[in-house]
Scaffold this active site. Sequence first.
Site, PDB file in Angstrom:
ATOM      1  N   GLU A  27       0.796  -1.235   0.000  1.00 30.52           N
ATOM      2  CA  GLU A  27       0.000   0.000   0.000  1.00 30.52           C
ATOM      3  C   GLU A  27       0.823   1.277   0.000  1.00 30.52           C
ATOM      4  O   GLU A  27       0.344   2.322  -0.431  1.00 30.52           O
ATOM      5  CB  GLU A  27      -0.949  -0.015   1.204  1.00 30.52           C
ATOM      6  CG  GLU A  27      -1.954  -1.141   1.079  1.00 30.52           C
ATOM      7  CD  GLU A  27      -2.858  -1.231   2.285  1.00 30.52           C
ATOM      8  OE1 GLU A  27      -3.984  -0.726   2.221  1.00 30.52           O
ATOM      9  OE2 GLU A  27      -2.437  -1.814   3.302  1.00 30.52           O
TER      10      GLU A  27
HETATM   11  N1  MCN Z   1       6.817  -8.309  -0.165  1.00 31.06           N
HETATM   12  C1  MCN Z   1       8.153  -8.579  -0.339  1.00 31.06           C
HETATM   13  N2  MCN Z   1       9.078  -7.976   0.462  1.00 31.06           N
HETATM   14  C2  MCN Z   1       8.703  -7.071   1.402  1.00 31.06           C
HETATM   15  C3  MCN Z   1       7.351  -6.759   1.551  1.00 31.06           C
HETATM   16  C4  MCN Z   1       6.414  -7.428   0.769  1.00 31.06           C
HETATM   17  O1  MCN Z   1       8.498  -9.365  -1.220  1.00 31.06           O
HETATM   18  N3  MCN Z   1       9.613  -6.499   2.161  1.00 31.06           N
HETATM   19  C5  MCN Z   1       5.807  -8.956  -1.031  1.00 31.06           C
HETATM   20  C6  MCN Z   1       4.906  -9.923  -0.263  1.00 31.06           C
HETATM   21  O2  MCN Z   1       5.450 -11.198  -0.182  1.00 31.06           O
HETATM   22  C7  MCN Z   1       3.633  -9.849  -1.078  1.00 31.06           C
HETATM   23  C8  MCN Z   1       3.603  -8.423  -1.603  1.00 31.06           C
HETATM   24  O3  MCN Z   1       4.948  -7.962  -1.521  1.00 31.06           O
HETATM   25  O4  MCN Z   1       3.681 -10.743  -2.137  1.00 31.06           O
HETATM   26  C9  MCN Z   1       2.695  -7.514  -0.785  1.00 31.06           C
HETATM   27  O5  MCN Z   1       2.912  -7.774   0.563  1.00 31.06           O
HETATM   28  P1  MCN Z   1       2.104  -7.019   1.731  1.00 31.06           P
HETATM   29  O6  MCN Z   1       2.405  -5.588   1.679  1.00 31.06           O
HETATM   30  O7  MCN Z   1       2.321  -7.743   2.988  1.00 31.06           O
HETATM   31  O8  MCN Z   1       0.579  -7.120   1.291  1.00 31.06           O
HETATM   32  P2  MCN Z   1      -0.445  -8.343   1.286  1.00 31.06           P
HETATM   33  O9  MCN Z   1       0.210  -9.553   0.811  1.00 31.06           O
HETATM   34  O10 MCN Z   1      -1.226  -8.351   2.529  1.00 31.06           O
HETATM   35  O11 MCN Z   1      -1.338  -7.865   0.039  1.00 31.06           O
HETATM   36  C10 MCN Z   1      -2.294  -6.880   0.157  1.00 31.06           C
HETATM   37  C11 MCN Z   1      -1.873  -5.529  -0.351  1.00 31.06           C
HETATM   38  C12 MCN Z   1      -3.068  -4.687  -0.324  1.00 31.06           C
HETATM   39  S1  MCN Z   1      -3.676  -4.327   1.190  1.00 31.06           S
HETATM   40  C13 MCN Z   1      -3.730  -4.361  -1.472  1.00 31.06           C
HETATM   41  S2  MCN Z   1      -5.164  -3.472  -1.422  1.00 31.06           S
HETATM   42  C14 MCN Z   1      -3.198  -4.737  -2.727  1.00 31.06           C
HETATM   43  C15 MCN Z   1      -1.798  -5.075  -2.709  1.00 31.06           C
HETATM   44  O12 MCN Z   1      -1.297  -5.631  -1.653  1.00 31.06           O
HETATM   45  N4  MCN Z   1      -3.951  -5.088  -3.767  1.00 31.06           N
HETATM   46  C16 MCN Z   1      -3.357  -5.539  -4.900  1.00 31.06           C
HETATM   47  N5  MCN Z   1      -1.199  -5.295  -3.878  1.00 31.06           N
HETATM   48  C17 MCN Z   1      -1.942  -5.616  -4.983  1.00 31.06           C
HETATM   49  N6  MCN Z   1      -1.345  -6.046  -6.105  1.00 31.06           N
HETATM   50  C18 MCN Z   1      -2.102  -6.464  -7.141  1.00 31.06           C
HETATM   51  N7  MCN Z   1      -1.515  -6.885  -8.243  1.00 31.06           N
HETATM   52  N8  MCN Z   1      -3.461  -6.468  -7.082  1.00 31.06           N
HETATM   53  C19 MCN Z   1      -4.105  -6.009  -6.011  1.00 31.06           C
HETATM   54  O13 MCN Z   1      -5.420  -6.050  -5.964  1.00 31.06           O
END
Ligand code: MCN
Length: 907
Positions: free
Chosen positions: A868
């Site tokens: 986000e």
């Molecule tokens: N990640 C990583 N290294 C980090 C942090 C995160 O590799 N230091 C990777 C995670 O493994 C994950 C991705 O990045 O695959 C996002 O991680 P995170 O921020 O924890 O979010 P969530 O997995 O909980 O995903 C939800 C978040 C939100 S809240 C929305 S809304 C959203 C989003 O991610 N909607 C999306 N990304 C999106 N991306 C796509 N393509 N489509 C959506 O609808």
Amino acid sequence: MYNTTLIINGIPKIVITTPETMLSTVLREQLHLLGTKVGCGKGECGACSVIMNGKVVRACITRMKRVEEEAEITTIEGLGTANDLHPLQLSWMIHGAAQCGFCTPGFIVSAKALLDENINPTRQDVRDWFQKHRNICRCTGYIPLVDAVMDAARLMRGEVKKEDLWFKLKEGDSLIGTKAIRPSAVAKVTGNWRFGADLGLELPENTLHIKLVQAKVPHANILSIDTSEAEKMPGVYKVITYMDVPGTNRINGLAFPNNKGDGKERPILNDKKIFQFGDAIAMILADTEYQAEQAIDKVKVEIQELPAYMSAPAAMAEDAIEIHPGTPNVFFETEVVKGEDTSSIMEKADYVVEDDFYVGRQPHLPLEPDVGFAYINESEELVIHSKSVGIHVHAAMVAEGIGIPLEKLKIVQNPTGGTFGYKFSPTIEALLGVAALITKRPVYLGFNMYQQITYTGKRSPFFMHVKMGADKDGKLLALESDWSVDHGPYCEFGDMLTTRGAQFIGAGYDIPNIRGEGREVCTNHAWGSAFRGYGSPQSLFSSEVLIDELADKMGLDPLELRYKNVYRKGSTTPTGCEPDVICLPDMLDKLRPQYKKSKKAAAEKNKISKDKKYGSGIALLLYSSGLDGADTSEAWAEITPTGVSVGNSWEDHGQGADMGTLTISYEVLKQLGIKPEQIKLVMNDMQKTPDSGPAGGSRSNVLTGNATRVACENLVTALKNPDGTYRTYDEMIAENLPVKYSGKWTAPCTAADVHTGQGNPFPCYMYGALLAEVEVNIKTGKARVTGLSMLSDVGTIINRLIVDGQMYGGLAQGIGLALSEDFEDIKKHTTLTACGIPQVRDVPDDINIEYLETPRPYGPFGASGAGEMPLSAPHAAIVNAIYDACGVRITKLPAKPDKILAALKKL
Ligand code: MCN
Ligand code: FES
Ligand code: FES
């Protein structure tokens, strides 16, 4: 009807069809070529692109009467297979270009036609091609797609080999921070990733198709509903209204204790009242979608229209009636009380600025419209498949309303074509559940893009007034804020959203004294659902534009004023706690040279340019990872004869939950000597996977990442022999030891107090600093983003392709939020284009992203979240750049040309 022969992927096929049938229907429903996706169904998104006689066509608007006999048609299935991938498919994987994957087949097929014509295109050629052929992607910000085409062309020209580009893991090495390819990529690039509508075509023959009778006005009393005529229509099996719902017919919005409503104001099927345009009043269940559709207008709904309150101020007016009788239109109130009382500090401050701000109703615009199905399984449980990104929490929200014990309800997430947060709320789950429970037959409901846009939640607008005071050197002394959140008619998660104003207005800066009040307001506009950033894009817009106003008033540079005030050791957040890490000063130091260069270049251009003015602006980007307080997640790991299975409910919007789970598991399990391909992922099915919480609040990488890590560690500990070697599966069985171990992780946090906003609500934060460069046409008022440079810190990067993809995609949505995206006019904003979805020409090819990787104390292997943050404030940087370019300060988004032009005229 007539018969024709088409040459499909090189093979002649006889097709019996009608002249008016769409080519997409023939391909998908008759030839079962499900790789061709239908998103908008109106020729706007390119998801359905195929090649016909050498030209790219959009199959959803190509009627069969325009398809010649023996037309040669190439679909994604004709390009390559998992074992023999086309260079474009390979390159798409190498560049992480398939996030949700819904646009992927259309883009790849379109790119093939380009490379057939021109094997040596420039990046601009590729962009122009996608623009001309209307290929739209909501996830990637387009850059990885152009990268993929360029490398595919190099592969095809023989300048580079697959082995040079393909990620290879050396034995025993870590996967963390690499460009390893996500497990779902191969299915996505070959058109084999089955989304809800694809699975819907594979349901049993007795499946009933649902169409909704929806409200055409935003506010009314329902006087009567007559379904008799509709029931008699051909193929109609049943018409369901609220009277048939076995349960309470209410969705539980899980209201905060001090919410003035009980959180149960949202009906599954409206009974007494209509609360918003598109509300579901009845469900028609028929043998075919067409038959259900034909019966919609036969349902007679008698209503008494009521005044519609289409904004927070309108619903707060003294003479406004209660939208939910018995509950005030102001559902929930919260405050922020940090440090000393601010009024006397403001009086004495050397500099004070204040302004009004508005961030509007941004529509999510995933390319896959909402879709799902339900049935009763062999254990007499109700199973609902949908795009849910919170399977366990949604079950808890809908079970009572449907009328089924919670333990008998199982939600499964289908492969999902993007949600961007709208699926943090249940949408059609309860409707599907009711229909399957009543009929005991499989039921299917798929929205078209019009329904997706008009009847799913939207970003909740914030009306904000913010005041900042600083001393003569620019040190921020105090902040005052007031914000009203227009949350539409249903309160769910709106109270939590309102607290984000307390947590994020002024975030990033050490401000010792803050006073503020916020409220969630019930209105008759679209219901508010989470949208990527969840309150931070609204909150930060106010403080990130106001700090520029302060810099302007003081005659200071906006970057230097920020630098003076950003979090350092000893600083506290607006919630009064220490930030997890200190990285903002370093970030601004790194951004400064480029910022100065950019300012200078803009000034040079402005000296000679007449109609176009150039400018640069910056903003801090910031958001939290986690839901407030002691947020928790669970996972499991099981040794099997062939490797390890890992189970969690890390729902995948498209962001890459599979890759996160695999990387984090492998990091622990690699000591067992297993390879990544021996790790089987079991995800997002309540019949098999534990409650990992929803994939919202950028929480999953931290919360479910940690739970997965703990589960794998618990398994490794159990496998360990006293001599340090590890037992095999067979040895565990022989010793009668359990093979499956769970892992749980709870954030060491305390939710912020709703009366003061003070607490330590989140285990980790994500930070960024963005430089935006714009061009403003002062004749037309049109602003265009020409370049973006971002410094970002999401802790340890788990997967580089994924994080890059999150950044590009989030920034592109920020461009939309700044300049074009809107869902204010429910009559006009009903298509992707009318809602202002950014096309490739709207997103610059010049996006530069660099990372700091400050390890997070509580993140798995030091990682924070990522999803986000890139959408938290790019719109503020863009608006600041517009001011720099032409002196117009836009404080109410979107900054469309008419608004900029009107402001220019006033100057
Ligand atoms: N990640 C990583 N290294 C980090 C942090 C995160 O590799 N230091 C990777 C995670 O493994 C994950 C991705 O990045 O695959 C996002 O991680 P995170 O921020 O924890 O979010 P969530 O997995 O909980 O995903 C939800 C978040 C939100 S809240 C929305 S809304 C959203 C989003 O991610 N909607 C999306 N990304 C999106 N991306 C796509 N393509 N489509 C959506 O609808
Ligand atoms: Fe055909 Fe969007 S252009 S589905
Ligand atoms: Fe393009 Fe999701 S990957 S729309």
